[in-house]
Motif scaffolding. Sequence first.
Motif, PDB file in Angstrom:
ATOM      1  N   ILE A 168       0.857  -1.172   0.000  1.00  0.00           N
ATOM      2  CA  ILE A 168       0.000   0.000   0.000  1.00  0.00           C
ATOM      3  C   ILE A 168       0.901   1.232   0.000  1.00  0.00           C
ATOM      4  O   ILE A 168       2.113   1.132   0.212  1.00  0.00           O
ATOM      5  CB  ILE A 168      -0.965   0.001   1.200  1.00  0.00           C
ATOM      6  N   GLU A 169       0.310   2.387  -0.224  1.00  0.00           N
ATOM      7  CA  GLU A 169       1.102   3.598  -0.444  1.00  0.00           C
ATOM      8  C   GLU A 169       2.086   3.906   0.685  1.00  0.00           C
ATOM      9  O   GLU A 169       3.240   4.267   0.407  1.00  0.00           O
ATOM     10  CB  GLU A 169       0.172   4.784  -0.693  1.00  0.00           C
TER      11      GLU A 169
ATOM     12  N   SER B  45       0.880   0.839  -9.948  1.00  0.00           N
ATOM     13  CA  SER B  45      -0.436   0.819  -9.318  1.00  0.00           C
ATOM     14  C   SER B  45      -1.310  -0.200 -10.041  1.00  0.00           C
ATOM     15  O   SER B  45      -1.469  -0.151 -11.261  1.00  0.00           O
ATOM     16  CB  SER B  45      -1.066   2.211  -9.398  1.00  0.00           C
TER      17      SER B  45
ATOM     18  N   GLN C   1      -7.309   0.088  -6.958  1.00  0.00           N
ATOM     19  CA  GLN C   1      -7.830   1.044  -5.988  1.00  0.00           C
ATOM     20  C   GLN C   1      -8.991   0.354  -5.277  1.00  0.00           C
ATOM     21  O   GLN C   1     -10.077   0.210  -5.852  1.00  0.00           O
ATOM     22  CB  GLN C   1      -8.280   2.331  -6.667  1.00  0.00           C
TER      23      GLN C   1
ATOM     24  N   GLU D  99     -11.709   7.554   1.126  1.00  0.00           N
ATOM     25  CA  GLU D  99     -10.623   7.539   0.153  1.00  0.00           C
ATOM     26  C   GLU D  99     -10.196   6.093  -0.090  1.00  0.00           C
ATOM     27  O   GLU D  99     -10.000   5.332   0.866  1.00  0.00           O
ATOM     28  CB  GLU D  99      -9.445   8.342   0.704  1.00  0.00           C
ATOM     29  N   PRO D 100     -10.059   5.645  -1.334  1.00  0.00           N
ATOM     30  CA  PRO D 100      -9.714   4.242  -1.581  1.00  0.00           C
ATOM     31  C   PRO D 100      -8.265   3.925  -1.210  1.00  0.00           C
ATOM     32  O   PRO D 100      -7.432   4.820  -1.052  1.00  0.00           O
ATOM     33  CB  PRO D 100      -9.932   4.086  -3.096  1.00  0.00           C
TER      34      PRO D 100
ATOM     35  N   ARG E  15      -4.844   2.405  -2.405  1.00  0.00           N
ATOM     36  CA  ARG E  15      -4.109   2.090  -3.622  1.00  0.00           C
ATOM     37  C   ARG E  15      -3.127   0.956  -3.334  1.00  0.00           C
ATOM     38  O   ARG E  15      -2.382   0.990  -2.354  1.00  0.00           O
ATOM     39  CB  ARG E  15      -3.362   3.318  -4.137  1.00  0.00           C
TER      40      ARG E  15
ATOM     41  N   TRP F  12     -12.215  -2.191  -9.256  1.00  0.00           N
ATOM     42  CA  TRP F  12     -10.966  -1.945  -8.515  1.00  0.00           C
ATOM     43  C   TRP F  12      -9.764  -1.819  -9.438  1.00  0.00           C
ATOM     44  O   TRP F  12      -8.714  -1.344  -8.998  1.00  0.00           O
ATOM     45  CB  TRP F  12     -10.685  -3.103  -7.556  1.00  0.00           C
TER      46      TRP F  12
ATOM     47  N   VAL G 287      -6.774  -1.119 -12.115  1.00  0.00           N
ATOM     48  CA  VAL G 287      -6.032  -0.004 -12.681  1.00  0.00           C
ATOM     49  C   VAL G 287      -5.275  -0.540 -13.886  1.00  0.00           C
ATOM     50  O   VAL G 287      -4.707  -1.645 -13.844  1.00  0.00           O
ATOM     51  CB  VAL G 287      -5.041   0.583 -11.668  1.00  0.00           C
TER      52      VAL G 287
END
Length: 308
Positions: free
Chosen positions: A145-146, A157, A160, A270-271, A273, A303, A305
């Motif tokens: 995760i971020e 990425s 999400q 907020e999702p 990432r 979800w 990306v």
Amino acid sequence: MNILQSIRSFVRTADAGSLAGAARSLGISPAAVGQNIARLEAHLGVRLFNRTTRSLALTERGARYLEEVRHIERDLQRAQAAVTDPDAVPQGRLRIASTSAFGRHVLAPMLPALQARYPALAIELLLADRSVDHAREDVDVSFRIEPQLVDGLVARSIAQVPFVVCAAPSYLARVGAPDTPEALREHRCLVFRYPVDGRLLPWGFVRDGIRFEAEMRPALVSDDIDAIAAMAAAGGGIARLAAFVAEPWLARGALQVLFASGDGARTSPEPMRVFLCVSDRRDLTPKVRALMQMVVEGLPVAWRVDVA
């Protein structure tokens, strides 16, 4: 002496902690692994392992040698990938690291199908809520995760994932439901403590395109998100869970979604990432690409990306 085979036997034994474990990953017998290591020790003139009938441990010189040669097998794999067909059949060991929750709920159910599709793959999954060192821990690819991203990694990425703010019907019947994220300050919140630095992860929201963090009153704290989900289902308070953690609880009615209507029409969590990470672009080998393709195809469409 085949020095490369001896080094491979040494590195795999150090990682596995046993000759048998190294033998399984190399596809040879434990006796052959032991012979390779004995030849390497004779060649170097040093003892690399302290051995007893029950244990195997690196010597000080063995640990130093491991740091110097660990990269050799990875460099050979990169070199082979650079000159062979990018569509070659994935094979060999694939060591994957992942955040615990994503690995447990998303990756683990997918990996048997990947191994069935590519029987020559030997897959290992390491679950850890920390920034795993690819080189030191001999990891091919990690899912992060971020907050876990670090300099020096190539990160793509891939997803999400929606967060779900939820609580048990018993809790909501007892104290009522918050109408907006701002009202969370009046409620018991169940909060995740990030193991790397000990901080409490904030609850981010997006309203009309603007991000903000909700003020919370932590009532229960854990470094395991599944424990937080269980505490929420037991009526302990309000939790923010990734969708893949929340869905089984929601499906059986143990938890209910908050902010799903009314203010939620323009406010949403907020999702999260999720990134696929390798040490170098050359590490996007056929086996890593096969894993990435299977994971992306297995995610809900909402979800995904684009990682082309």
